[in-house]
Scaffold this motif. Structure first.
Motif, short mmCIF file in Angstrom:
data_model
loop_
_atom_site.label_atom_id
_atom_site.label_comp_id
_atom_site.label_asym_id
_atom_site.label_seq_id
_atom_site.Cartn_x
_atom_site.Cartn_y
_atom_site.Cartn_z
N VAL A 1 -8.08 5.20 6.32
CA VAL A 1 -7.72 6.81 6.60
C VAL A 1 -6.34 6.94 6.23
N GLY A 2 -5.40 5.97 6.19
CA GLY A 2 -4.35 6.03 6.01
C GLY A 2 -3.29 5.85 7.41
N TRP A 3 -3.73 5.51 8.50
CA TRP A 3 -3.16 5.18 9.76
C TRP A 3 -2.27 4.17 9.48
N ASP A 4 -1.07 3.89 10.14
CA ASP A 4 0.00 3.18 9.87
C ASP A 4 -0.58 2.08 11.11
N GLY A 5 -0.85 0.73 10.65
CA GLY A 5 -1.40 -0.34 11.64
C GLY A 5 -1.60 -1.64 10.74
N PRO B 1 0.78 -1.31 -0.24
CA PRO B 1 -0.10 0.09 0.07
C PRO B 1 0.83 1.37 0.02
N ASP B 2 0.22 2.49 -0.17
CA ASP B 2 1.03 3.72 -0.04
C ASP B 2 1.72 3.70 1.41
N LYS B 3 2.95 4.33 1.32
CA LYS B 3 3.64 4.43 2.62
C LYS B 3 2.48 5.49 3.76
N PRO B 4 2.46 5.14 4.86
CA PRO B 4 1.80 6.17 5.92
C PRO B 4 2.47 7.49 5.73
#
Length: 272
Positions: free
Chosen positions: A204-208, A69-72
């Motif tokens: 939402v793009g949070w890194d988890g 995926p896109d980097k956070p």
């Protein structure tokens, strides 16, 4: 693919004090921020081995990199409007137990019916507005889920008042304590528990991480003693501790670790 986590992403080690830039959290969240419960140490498979297996299954290192995926992006997350946070909460709530394609096909109707998810506008709507949504063919007419939008509008406003915006709040929360954030979403939000909360954070793009079927299978295969469906706080704590260890080992974002883990087992597909 750059393996390093952004230096803007704070790390919170177990046992450390509550971060000073997270005021106003309820007591449940404060407990989690103090650190995860200790878990027995077991011999776990190195992430290098898991990644090698994923690369072999997907056609090599470059092919695997393309599936990431896109980097956070913490700056982007901090700029995300509260309306977009509430919109994604709503989409994840309505997608739970329902065909995602149906929700996606009706989404323009959702945006219009829910006033483009402006939290302040929704919070001031009278009862007849919400009753009218039960007859609104533009959306899926599930009463409990419709009312969750009103509750979550208030939740978003509360967090925004405490931290400037919901996006800023998320950008400050360390990925090394996802279980604490999930607990807060469950306690203070509406219908945001379990997988719904995890998918909200992912979208939402949070890194988890996400405890999907394949991710859990990877963890169990690597030696982690957890159930086939991760639901208990104890199992979530074990999962968090293992992802923290793999993050320390590799320097990779948690979203990458989760995706690679999923791609290393199960049905040979490109997403989890």
């Amino acid at each position: 693919m750059s393996p390093a986590v952004s230096s803007a992403s704070p790390q919170h080690a177990p046992g450390a004090p509550v971060p000073p830039d997270l005021p106003g959290l309820d007591r449940i969240a404060e407990f989690w921020c103090r650190g995860l419960p200790s878990t027995p140490r077991v011999h776990m498979t190195s992430f290098k081995t898991i990644r090698a297996r994923a690369e072999k299954r997907k056609g090599g290192p470059k092919a695997l990199d393309k599936l990431m995926p896109d980097k956070p992006d913490l700056k982007r997350l901090a700029r995300l409007g509260d309306d977009r946070i509430l919109a994604e909460m709503t989409k994840r709530v309505f997608c739970a137990g329902f065909a995602w394609s149906v929700i996606d096909s009706k989404w323009d109707g959702f945006e219009a019916a829910f006033l483009h998810f402006q939290p302040a506008k929704l919070s001031f709507q009278p009862e007849d507005y919400w009753e009218g949504l039960l007859r609104d063919a533009r959306i899926v007419r599930n009463g409990a889920k419709i009312m969750s939008v009103r509750d979550n509008a208030a939740f978003v406003q509360e967090i925004a008042k405490e931290h400037g915006s919901f996006g800023k709040f998320l950008a400050k929360w360390p990925p090394s304590n996802e279980v604490g954030l999930l607990d807060l979403l469950t306690k203070r939000g509406s219908r945001l528990g379990g997988n719904t909360g995890q998918m909200l954070l992912r979208f939402v793009g949070w890194d988890g991480f996400v405890t999907s079927k394949d991710v859990v299978a990877c963890l169990r295969d690597a030696g982690l003693d957890i159930a086939e469906e991760v639901k208990s706080k104890g199992d979530l704590a074990k999962v968090q501790a293992q992802f923290n260890a793999w993050a320390d080992e590799t320097g990779l974002p948690y979203t990458y670790l989760s995706r690679i883990c999923a791609l290393s087992v199960g049905e040979n597909r490109s997403e989890h």
